[in-house]
Every structure is written in structure tokens, then in C-alpha cells.
Design an enzyme around this catalytic site. Structure first.
Site, PDB file in Angstrom:
ATOM      1  N   HIS A 155       0.809  -1.218   0.000  1.00  0.00           N
ATOM      2  CA  HIS A 155       0.000   0.000   0.000  1.00  0.00           C
ATOM      3  C   HIS A 155       0.844   1.270   0.000  1.00  0.00           C
ATOM      4  CE1 HIS A 155      -4.070  -1.789   0.797  1.00  0.00           C
ATOM      5  NE2 HIS A 155      -3.298  -2.811   1.139  1.00  0.00           N
ATOM      6  N   ASP A 363       3.670   9.479  -1.041  1.00  0.00           N
ATOM      7  CA  ASP A 363       2.502   8.691  -0.649  1.00  0.00           C
ATOM      8  C   ASP A 363       2.271   7.603  -1.671  1.00  0.00           C
ATOM      9  OD1 ASP A 363       0.385   8.034   1.023  1.00  0.00           O
ATOM     10  OD2 ASP A 363      -0.443  10.053   1.029  1.00  0.00           O
TER      11      ASP A 363
END
Length: 465
Positions: A155, A363
Site C-alpha cells: 500500500h 505517498d
């Protein structure tokens, strides 16, 4: 259809999956449809080392959890996972704790999770493992003889080869990932970085989306995670709590433009840089004063880690400085909250905010950017300002893309967003929503599982391989 086994650091929620967000909904739907087992840490510590899972049966699926000892929690979770892998994978080598005892604890806990799960597995299960907490988990299962199809999804970002090489045992970490049949990453850039490491550092061979190395093969592919776009849009437009929040905020703003940022309190999110950019907006564009209101929500996380306590102190100081310098008795330029808010409340806040400021320094994806767009009023949508270093930027080029380190560029983008025409805002919104509806969380789940299902079953890995 084979049973699905999901492995993640934390398990659930199941009954309140819709409140938790699109990822929980997607996983619970798949687990219920196939009959499933969701396995991971209980979130609890116990001085006694657990050698079995606590089992709970609910709604056609099984929840299995394991406690950690305080030492395991210290070395595996707070140590190697969050003081080593997390900063390193986000390019913060300066904050990375290169402590070999953390690595040893991480391996032990990955082995413990594998040994507890193994007796619960069925021969025809499909195993889907999630995130950086379990890089070594698949290898442990294979060494025990597991032959089930097994995929892994990361992730967070995958770092460049030179950055990963700073990690002691980096070769063992990557070797362990070849125990999986499919490796999923958020973006093509992450795939490229993993491929570069395997080919140039480990001397593997790339054949399309298949990599061969360590005597094993693995399929690597980008599966950008999405949200329940249409569901979140309905919440923002129709849910009573969301509408109540929208009305409350709109009334309080009294015609001012609200800028909103929503993050976990984490050094990867670029919140301090964001505060500096906002101050620069107020400095260089005096017409913005008293006409804007910036709301930053940063829910505290990992509060027992020193770097996070220091960051909170820094942000407290910056917010006080901005408000003390530019505020007035009837105008607070920056409102800064250190608490989580319910998703329905956030949906109303997003809809009431004409500018969404999502500027992480790095991110994997960033779902706040997608939720902000989904929450907008199609007739009068807001403007998303998005960091080029968020994985979401590759899917959302119609956003205003900025370099979060350049406070001048971010300040200019805020000023431009304030005066952007309705026509341009609608055009950007419609293009973004069209893609978000197609590339939603259900597609992410289905694409990954169908790719895993297409990979031939493997034979057990011998201990000498």
C-alpha cells in the site's frame, strides 16, 4: 470458488465496514462472497506468547487474530515496521532506525504469524497478504509447505534501488517477496523501481510483467487502489450527518473560501510544508486575508514514537505563529485539529471546502484526494491541489499538480484556485469523476484477484532454495 484468506496487520471492522471506508467494504464483500478468513494482529499485547489464533465466526466469514508480546510489539511494529521500513520506503533515510534487533524481531513475528495461520489453511485457499508489515510472511509459509496461490499488495511506495540498498538485509527482504505469486504495487513507477532493483542489484531477469530471480518467478503489476466513488458521493450529497456538517460549516464560513487538509499526523504528509505555503499565500496575496479559512485535520498516530511527538510540537508552534501573526478577533486563519472525524462528517467538510489541499511529500496513493473529489457538488465543484509525489497524481492529472517542497508554487496554486472559473472547475471535476468511477475499489480488488487466479499453482519451496 476457493475461499479467500486476507492477511493484514489489523483485522476488521466487519459490521461497521461502511463507516471504515472503501477498502474495508471491498475486502468484506469479497470475503463474504467467497466464504473467507481475515487474519492478523488483534491490536492487543500479552506477556504470554500466543501460539494459536482467537477465532470469531460472523456473517459467512471467519476472523482470526493473534496477540503480540510487548517485546514483539516493540521490535516488529514500533521498531522494524514503523521506525525502519515506513521512513525508508518514504525516502526518509534520516529518520530510519537501522537496528538489527528490530529486523530479527520482525522476522520472528512474521514466522509466528505464518505458523499460527498454517493449520487454519485449506488446500484450495487463495491468500492475499497486505502491506509492509508482512514482507517476510509469504516466505515463511512457503517454507512450511504452503502451495496455495498467494499474492501480496504493497500500500505504500516502493523506494528506489539506492534507497532500499541502505537497509541491512535488503536482499533477504526482496528474496522473500519472490515467495508470492503476484506482487501488486500502487503505480507503474513502483513496479519500475522494484524491477530495477531485481535486475540491477539481484541480477534477475525481466520478461514483461514477470520477474525471474532466486530460482523463482513472480508477476508484478500496478493495481492503483480506488474508493467507493459513487457510494461516497451519495454520502456527501444525501446523508443526514454529512448534510448537517455542510450546512454548519457553510454558515460559519460566512462567504469565505475554506481550504481543507485531512491526514494522519505523519511526517510523510508534508503538513509543516503546507503550513508554510499557506503563510506565504497570506504574505504575498493580501487579498486572501480574511477571505480564506484553512482547516487542517491531523489525527494523532504512533504517538509513542519520538519523531511523531516532535512533529506535533512543530505543527503546534507553526499554527500558533500563523494565527498570532495574521489572525484577528473575528478571523482565525488556520484551524488545526488533532482528532479523527467520522467519514460522514468528513464528507460534509469536503463538500463545503472549495479547495482540497493534498500535498504529501511521498505517498503510495492517497485516498483523501479521491474522496475530496467524490464529495463535490457537480454544479459547483471545488479545486483539488495535489502533490506530484502522491500515487494518486498519476490517475488524477486534471487536479492542480504541485511540488509540495516549493511553498511558492503551492501558494500560487491556492491563489489560482480561489479565482478558477466555474467552467474550468466543472471540466476538471467531470474528467476526474469519470475516471474515479471506473477505477474504483471494487475494480482494484477484482483485478488483483483475477490476476492471482490466472497464475499456475507452484510446488513447495525447499529449505535449500
Amino acid at each position: 470458488m476457493s475461499r479467500l484468506v486476507v492477511v493484514s496487520n489489523r483485522v476488521g471492522p466487519v459490521k461497521d465496514a461502511a463507516r471504515a471506508g472503501g477498502l474495508a467494504v471491498a475486502l468484506v464483500d469479497a470475503l463474504r462472497a467467497r466464504g473467507g478468513l481475515w487474519y492478523g494482529w488483534s491490536g492487543k499485547t500479552d506477556k504470554r506468547s500466543a501460539d494459536h489464533a482467537s477465532i470469531e465466526e460472523t456473517d459467512n466469514l471467519t476472523l482470526a487474530t493473534v496477540d503480540l508480546t510487548p517485546r514483539e510489539y516493540k521490535d516488529y511494529y514500533n521498531g522494524f515496521a514503523n521506525r525502519c521500513l515506513w521512513p525508508l520506503f518514504h525516502y526518509r533515510i534520516d529518520l530510519t532506525a537501522f537496528d538489527r534487533s528490530y529486523y530479527e524481531g520482525y522476522r520472528r513475528v512474521n514466522a509466528k504469524f505464518a505458523h499460527v495461520l498454517y493449520p487454519l489453511l485449506r488446500a484450495d485457499d487463495t491468500i492475499w497478504v497486505h502491506d509492509y508489515h508482512f514482507l517476510a510472511f509469504g516466505d515463511e509459509l512457503r517454507q512450511m509447505g504452503a502451495t496455495q496461490p498467494m499474492g501480496f499488495f504493497l500500500h505504500i511506495p516502493f523506494p528506489a534501488r539506492e534507497v532500499l540498498a541502505a537497509l541491512p538485509h535488503h536482499d533477504a527482504m526482496v528474496r522473500g517477496l519472490f515467495a508470492y505469486d503476484v506482487l501488486g504495487f500502487q503505480t507503474e513507477r513502483d513496479c519500475e523501481r522494484f524491477r530495477d532493483y531485481v535486475v540491477r542489484e539481484a541480477h534477475g531477469i525481466a520478461d514483461g510483467d514477470t520477474l525471474h530471480c532466486f530460482g523463482r518467478s513472480v508477476v508484478i503489476r500496478a493495481f492503483p487502489i480506488g474508493i467507493d466513488t459513487e457510494g461516497f458521493a451519495r454520502i456527501a450529497a444525501e446523508d443526514k450527518d454529512a448534510c448537517r456538517q455542510y450546512d454548519k460549516v457553510t454558515k460559519a464560513l460566512a462567504g469565505r473560501t475554506q481550504i481543507v487538509g485531512v491526514d494522519r499526523l505523519d511526517y510523510t504528509k508534508g503538513i509543516a510544508e503546507r503550513f508554510h505555503a499557506y503563510e506565504r499565500l497570506l504574505q504575498e496575496y493580501p487579498d486572501a486575508r480574511r477571505q480564506v479559512s484553512y482547516l487542517q485535520i491531523a489525527a494523532t498516530s504512533r504517538g509513542d514514537v519520538l519523531e511523531y511527538r516532535q512533529m506535533r510540537d512543530e505543527l503546534d508552534g507553526l499554527s500558533g505563529h500563523i494565527n498570532g501573526t495574521y489572525g484577528d478577533v473575528d478571523w482565525t486563519p488556520l484551524r488545526y485539529l488533532n482528532k479523527p472525524l467520522p467519514r460522514r462528517t468528513l464528507a460534509g467538510l469536503y463538500r463545503a471546502s472549495k479547495i482540497g489541499l493534498v500535498t504529501p511529500l511521498r505517498d503510495g496513493m492517497n485516498l483523501v484526494a479521491k474522496e475530496y473529489v467524490a464529495a463535490q457538488d457537480p454544479e459547483d465543484p471545488g479545486v483539488l491541489i495535489l502533490s506530484r509525489f502522491a500515487g494518486a497524481s498519476y490517475q488524477m492529472p486534471e487536479a492542480t499538480i504541485v511540488n509540495p517542497y516549493d511553498t511558492k508554487e503551492v501558494a500560487d496554486a491556492l491563489q489560482i484556485a480561489r479565482y478558477m472559473s466555474l467552467q474550468e472547475r466543472r471540466e476538471r471535476f467531470e474528467a476526474l469523476m469519470k475516471r474515479l468511477k471506473v477505477e474504483d475499489v471494487a475494480r482494484w480488488r477484482d483485478d488483483f484477484l483475477s490476476t492471482l487466479a490466472a497464475v499456475p499453482r507452484r510446488r513447495p519451496i525447499s529449505a535449500a532454495s
